[in-house]
Write a protein that holds these residues in place. Structure first.
Motif, short mmCIF file in Angstrom:
data_model
loop_
_atom_site.label_atom_id
_atom_site.label_comp_id
_atom_site.label_asym_id
_atom_site.label_seq_id
_atom_site.Cartn_x
_atom_site.Cartn_y
_atom_site.Cartn_z
N VAL A 97 0.85 -1.19 0.00
CA VAL A 97 0.00 0.00 0.00
C VAL A 97 0.89 1.24 0.00
CG1 VAL A 97 -1.76 1.29 1.25
CG2 VAL A 97 -1.85 -1.21 1.20
N GLU A 98 0.74 2.06 -1.02
CA GLU A 98 1.54 3.27 -1.13
C GLU A 98 0.79 4.43 -0.49
OE1 GLU A 98 3.63 6.08 -4.57
OE2 GLU A 98 3.19 3.96 -4.97
N GLY A 99 1.52 5.28 0.20
CA GLY A 99 0.93 6.44 0.85
C GLY A 99 1.74 7.69 0.61
N HIS A 100 1.31 8.77 1.25
CA HIS A 100 1.95 10.07 1.03
C HIS A 100 3.27 10.23 1.76
CE1 HIS A 100 0.43 10.89 5.01
NE2 HIS A 100 -0.81 10.73 4.60
N GLY A 101 3.54 9.37 2.76
CA GLY A 101 4.82 9.42 3.45
C GLY A 101 5.00 10.62 4.35
N ARG A 102 3.92 11.27 4.72
CA ARG A 102 4.03 12.48 5.53
C ARG A 102 3.72 12.24 7.01
NH1 ARG A 102 4.52 17.05 2.68
NH2 ARG A 102 3.66 18.30 4.39
N GLU A 103 3.85 11.01 7.45
CA GLU A 103 3.64 10.72 8.86
C GLU A 103 4.69 11.45 9.72
OE1 GLU A 103 3.80 8.50 6.52
OE2 GLU A 103 1.92 7.38 6.52
N ALA A 104 4.27 11.85 10.90
CA ALA A 104 5.19 12.55 11.81
C ALA A 104 6.34 11.63 12.17
CB ALA A 104 4.43 12.98 13.07
N LEU A 105 7.55 12.17 12.14
CA LEU A 105 8.74 11.38 12.44
C LEU A 105 9.67 12.22 13.29
CD1 LEU A 105 9.99 8.61 11.77
CD2 LEU A 105 11.21 9.71 9.91
N TRP A 116 3.78 14.95 -1.89
CA TRP A 116 3.99 13.62 -1.32
C TRP A 116 5.48 13.33 -1.19
CZ3 TRP A 116 0.43 9.08 -3.07
CH2 TRP A 116 -0.91 9.45 -2.87
N PHE A 117 5.85 12.65 -0.10
CA PHE A 117 7.18 12.09 0.02
C PHE A 117 7.16 10.63 -0.46
CE2 PHE A 117 7.73 15.14 3.79
CZ PHE A 117 8.17 16.13 2.95
N THR A 118 6.03 9.99 -0.34
CA THR A 118 5.78 8.62 -0.78
C THR A 118 6.43 7.58 0.14
OG1 THR A 118 5.62 9.32 -3.09
CG2 THR A 118 5.87 6.99 -2.69
N SER A 119 5.60 6.72 0.63
CA SER A 119 6.06 5.58 1.43
C SER A 119 5.23 4.37 1.00
CB SER A 119 5.88 5.84 2.93
OG SER A 119 4.50 5.98 3.24
N SER A 120 5.73 3.19 1.30
CA SER A 120 5.02 1.97 0.94
C SER A 120 5.32 0.90 1.97
CB SER A 120 5.45 1.50 -0.46
OG SER A 120 4.80 0.29 -0.80
N GLY A 186 0.21 -4.22 -5.83
CA GLY A 186 0.39 -2.89 -5.26
C GLY A 186 -0.92 -2.12 -5.34
N PHE A 187 -1.11 -1.18 -4.42
CA PHE A 187 -2.32 -0.36 -4.42
C PHE A 187 -1.95 1.07 -4.07
CE2 PHE A 187 -5.69 1.75 -1.97
CZ PHE A 187 -6.70 1.79 -2.93
N ASN A 188 -2.55 2.00 -4.79
CA ASN A 188 -2.29 3.42 -4.53
C ASN A 188 -3.56 4.21 -4.78
OD1 ASN A 188 -1.20 5.93 -4.11
ND2 ASN A 188 0.25 5.85 -5.79
N TYR A 189 -4.08 4.82 -3.72
CA TYR A 189 -5.19 5.77 -3.88
C TYR A 189 -4.56 7.13 -4.10
CZ TYR A 189 -9.05 8.88 -2.65
OH TYR A 189 -9.99 9.89 -2.65
N LEU A 190 -4.68 7.64 -5.31
CA LEU A 190 -3.99 8.87 -5.68
C LEU A 190 -4.59 10.11 -5.06
CD1 LEU A 190 -3.48 7.96 -9.43
CD2 LEU A 190 -1.73 8.00 -7.66
N GLY A 191 -5.84 10.01 -4.59
CA GLY A 191 -6.43 11.14 -3.91
C GLY A 191 -7.63 11.71 -4.63
#
Length: 315
Positions: A97-105, A116-120, A186-191
């Motif tokens: 599952v691909e995501g925006h990668g913007r989770e707090a770190l 997007w930074f993109t994470s999977s 793979g799956f990606n909801y582009l928004g």
């Protein structure tokens, strides 16, 4: 920053969970295993389908609200159901599952960044025991499918970022994860994007004309999956438009097989939209109550009691 995060005690502690999630080798989805020397971007084919606007409005509005989930959860659930119906032996599958990668770190401030930074990360989706024909017909199993996938998505270790950190940036844990099976899907909801009728009605964020999402990719780049599922919502003056797309290396799957899968995905979406109109549809899942240790049947019982109490008060 990321390399340092990958070797922290907290991230390394996620390793056993990721290994357990990966599980054993899965049945092949295509004619053979993915060969990243042969199955490159040059060989990719794609097919898209449009969800009727009246159904799209339900699926991106009422469905997520009733099931306390995101649009991506509903789309991923129906894709998992479609794959399970298309390939019954694939009822339990790893999906990247691909995501925006913007989770707090850590203390990184993302407030002055855009895009997007993109994470999977892999998710184990298991639709075993769900009556997928009933999902297509709009029965209660459609709700059960959404709830099951929603919980499986939320069952990944931590925030999901740990997989790629441990896989690619930690020299000790990397080989362990590399030895495990890789997701074939793979799956990606582009928004969700606004469209405008004219240049004078442009929105702050919208598609650039009628072009497809994504940019150009070098033709020799290896394909990452046997099958990619994408989804995109366009907000128009006539309501939301939902488009789903399947992408595959031409030597691994027949176009007729992919056509069958795509139409099955459409029927799963149709069934979920129909079920959403049922007065009994919706409800919470255990992850909605993260401070409590509940099973789904307990959540269902509490909601049934609450509904009876509410009905008694309304009388």
């Amino acid at each position: 920053m990321l390399a340092g995060e990958a070797v922290t005690e907290e991230r390394v502690a996620e390793l056993p969970e990721w290994v357990g999630l990966l599980g054993e080798v899965e049945p092949l989805l295509g004619r053979r295993a993915l060969d990243r020397e042969v199955d490159t971007v040059r060989t990719l084919r794609n097919r898209s389908w449009a969800v009727p606007s009246e159904l799209a409005a339900v699926l991106v509005g009422r469905t997520p609200a009733l099931f306390h989930c995101g649009v991506d959860d509903a789309l991923l659930a129906t894709l998992a159901g479609a794959v399970g119906h298309w390939r019954p032996e694939a009822a339990s599958r790893l999906v990247d599952v691909e995501g925006h990668g913007r989770e707090a770190l850590g203390d990184v401030d993302l407030s002055r960044t855009v895009g997007w930074f993109t994470s999977s990360h892999p998710v184990r989706l298991d639709v075993t025991g769900i009556d997928l024909d009933q999902v297509r017909s709009g029965g209660p199993e459609a709700g059960r499918l959404v709830k099951a996938v929603k919980e499986q998505v939320r069952a990944v270790p931590g925030d999901g970022l740990g997989y790629e950190l441990l896989r690619y940036l930690n020299p000790e844990t990397g080989p362990v994860l590399e030895a495990g099976p890789a997701a074939q899907i793979g799956f990606n909801y582009l928004g969700r994007f606004a469209t405008s009728a004219s240049e004078n009605s442009a929105q702050p964020w919208q598609l650039a004309g009628d072009t497809a999402m994504g940019g150009s990719t070098a033709p020799d780049i290896p394909s990452m999956h046997v099958l990619e599922g994408l989804a995109l919502v366009r907000d128009t003056s006539d309501g939301p438009e939902l488009e789903i797309t399947l992408i595959w290396p031409s030597e691994l799957l027949d176009e007729g097989d992919v056509e069958e899968l795509g139409r099955t995905w459409l029927r799963m979406l149709d069934g979920l939209a129909a079920h959403t109109t049922d007065p009994t549809a919706g409800g919470h899942t255990p992850s909605d109550f993260h401070l409590l240790d509940l099973e789904q049947d307990e959540v269902d019982q509490f909601e049934a009691i609450a509904a009876k109490l509410e009905g008694g008060m309304s009388r």
